[in-house]
Enzyme design. Sequence first.
Site, short mmCIF file in Angstrom:
data_model
loop_
_atom_site.label_atom_id
_atom_site.label_comp_id
_atom_site.label_asym_id
_atom_site.label_seq_id
_atom_site.Cartn_x
_atom_site.Cartn_y
_atom_site.Cartn_z
N LYS A 10 0.84 -1.20 0.00
CA LYS A 10 0.00 0.00 0.00
C LYS A 10 0.88 1.25 0.00
O LYS A 10 2.11 1.17 0.18
CB LYS A 10 -0.92 -0.04 1.22
CG LYS A 10 -1.86 -1.27 1.23
CD LYS A 10 -2.80 -1.23 2.43
CE LYS A 10 -3.61 -2.50 2.55
NZ LYS A 10 -4.57 -2.45 3.69
N TYR A 50 -12.04 -3.05 -2.79
CA TYR A 50 -12.55 -3.12 -1.42
C TYR A 50 -14.08 -3.21 -1.36
O TYR A 50 -14.67 -2.84 -0.34
CB TYR A 50 -12.06 -1.93 -0.61
CG TYR A 50 -10.62 -2.07 -0.13
CD1 TYR A 50 -10.23 -3.19 0.61
CD2 TYR A 50 -9.68 -1.09 -0.40
CE1 TYR A 50 -8.93 -3.32 1.06
CE2 TYR A 50 -8.36 -1.21 0.05
CZ TYR A 50 -8.00 -2.33 0.79
OH TYR A 50 -6.71 -2.47 1.24
N ARG A 103 3.45 -6.98 9.02
CA ARG A 103 2.79 -5.95 9.83
C ARG A 103 3.35 -5.92 11.25
O ARG A 103 3.50 -4.85 11.84
CB ARG A 103 1.28 -6.18 9.83
CG ARG A 103 0.63 -5.87 8.49
CD ARG A 103 -0.82 -6.29 8.48
NE ARG A 103 -1.49 -5.91 7.24
CZ ARG A 103 -2.67 -6.40 6.87
NH1 ARG A 103 -3.29 -7.27 7.64
NH2 ARG A 103 -3.22 -6.02 5.73
N ASN A 113 -1.45 -0.15 7.22
CA ASN A 113 -0.93 -1.49 7.55
C ASN A 113 -0.12 -2.12 6.43
O ASN A 113 0.01 -3.33 6.34
CB ASN A 113 -2.06 -2.39 8.05
CG ASN A 113 -3.07 -2.69 6.97
OD1 ASN A 113 -2.94 -2.23 5.84
ND2 ASN A 113 -4.08 -3.47 7.30
N HIS A 116 -1.52 -5.63 1.48
CA HIS A 116 -2.74 -6.41 1.34
C HIS A 116 -2.40 -7.78 0.78
O HIS A 116 -1.52 -7.90 -0.06
CB HIS A 116 -3.69 -5.71 0.36
CG HIS A 116 -4.79 -6.60 -0.14
ND1 HIS A 116 -5.97 -6.77 0.53
CD2 HIS A 116 -4.86 -7.41 -1.24
CE1 HIS A 116 -6.73 -7.64 -0.13
NE2 HIS A 116 -6.08 -8.04 -1.22
N GLU A 127 -9.26 -10.63 -7.56
CA GLU A 127 -8.36 -9.48 -7.46
C GLU A 127 -7.31 -9.48 -8.56
O GLU A 127 -6.98 -8.43 -9.12
CB GLU A 127 -7.71 -9.46 -6.07
CG GLU A 127 -8.73 -9.16 -4.98
CD GLU A 127 -8.24 -9.44 -3.56
OE1 GLU A 127 -7.06 -9.83 -3.39
OE2 GLU A 127 -9.04 -9.28 -2.62
P1 CMP Z 1 -6.95 -5.24 4.83
O1 CMP Z 1 -7.04 -6.36 5.80
O2 CMP Z 1 -5.98 -5.34 3.72
O3 CMP Z 1 -8.38 -4.93 4.19
C1 CMP Z 1 -9.29 -4.04 4.78
C2 CMP Z 1 -8.58 -2.82 5.21
O4 CMP Z 1 -9.36 -1.81 5.83
C3 CMP Z 1 -7.58 -3.20 6.27
O5 CMP Z 1 -6.55 -3.92 5.66
C4 CMP Z 1 -7.19 -1.85 6.84
O6 CMP Z 1 -6.15 -1.26 6.14
C5 CMP Z 1 -8.44 -1.02 6.58
N1 CMP Z 1 -9.03 -0.57 7.81
C6 CMP Z 1 -9.03 0.69 8.25
N2 CMP Z 1 -9.66 0.79 9.41
C7 CMP Z 1 -10.06 -0.45 9.74
C8 CMP Z 1 -10.77 -0.99 10.85
N3 CMP Z 1 -11.18 -0.24 11.86
N4 CMP Z 1 -11.00 -2.32 10.85
C9 CMP Z 1 -10.59 -3.10 9.82
N5 CMP Z 1 -9.91 -2.63 8.76
C10 CMP Z 1 -9.66 -1.32 8.72
#
Ligand code: CMP
Length: 144
Positions: A10, A50, A103, A113, A116, A127
Amino acid sequence: HPERSFIMIKPDGVQRQLIGEIISRFERRGYKLVAAKLMTPSVQLAKQHYAEHDGKPFFEPLVKFLTSGPVFAMVWEGKDIVATGRKMIGKTKPLDSEPGTIRGDFGIDVGRNLIHGSDSVDSANREIKLWFHAEDLNSWKPVT
Ligand code: CMP
């Protein structure tokens, strides 16, 4: 071909110059890179990617973040890459992401984070199709 996963660094991971570190981890584990590109995703692409989070409170900020700068989109291939990739990436919640994971080693923020990884083989297929043209996927075998 063996199992494939869509793995994307990301914008925060690109800005923190972790592309090399992350590629290295997948290479050393034994996975094969079959496609990669640095690109700034459109809002439409980010929303499609998403789609399952559409309507959640973090959806709009998430799309804004993903489209804020270049990401490094990749397809990796190899045995159980989807599940193993998720393990190597670590959990979404910073408190649950173990040291030794990407992470867990480099982040403390649920939104920023770094990376992905597809959560199932079906998501991976969806995807990969969304982010890459079929002709840009390179299957390869070591010369024997
Ligand atoms: P990822 O697991 O790649 O896919 C969903 C993304 O939403 C997650 O990473 C986070 O980067 C983002 N995200 C931001 N805020 C939240 C949250 N509160 N809970 C879960 N995902 C979140």
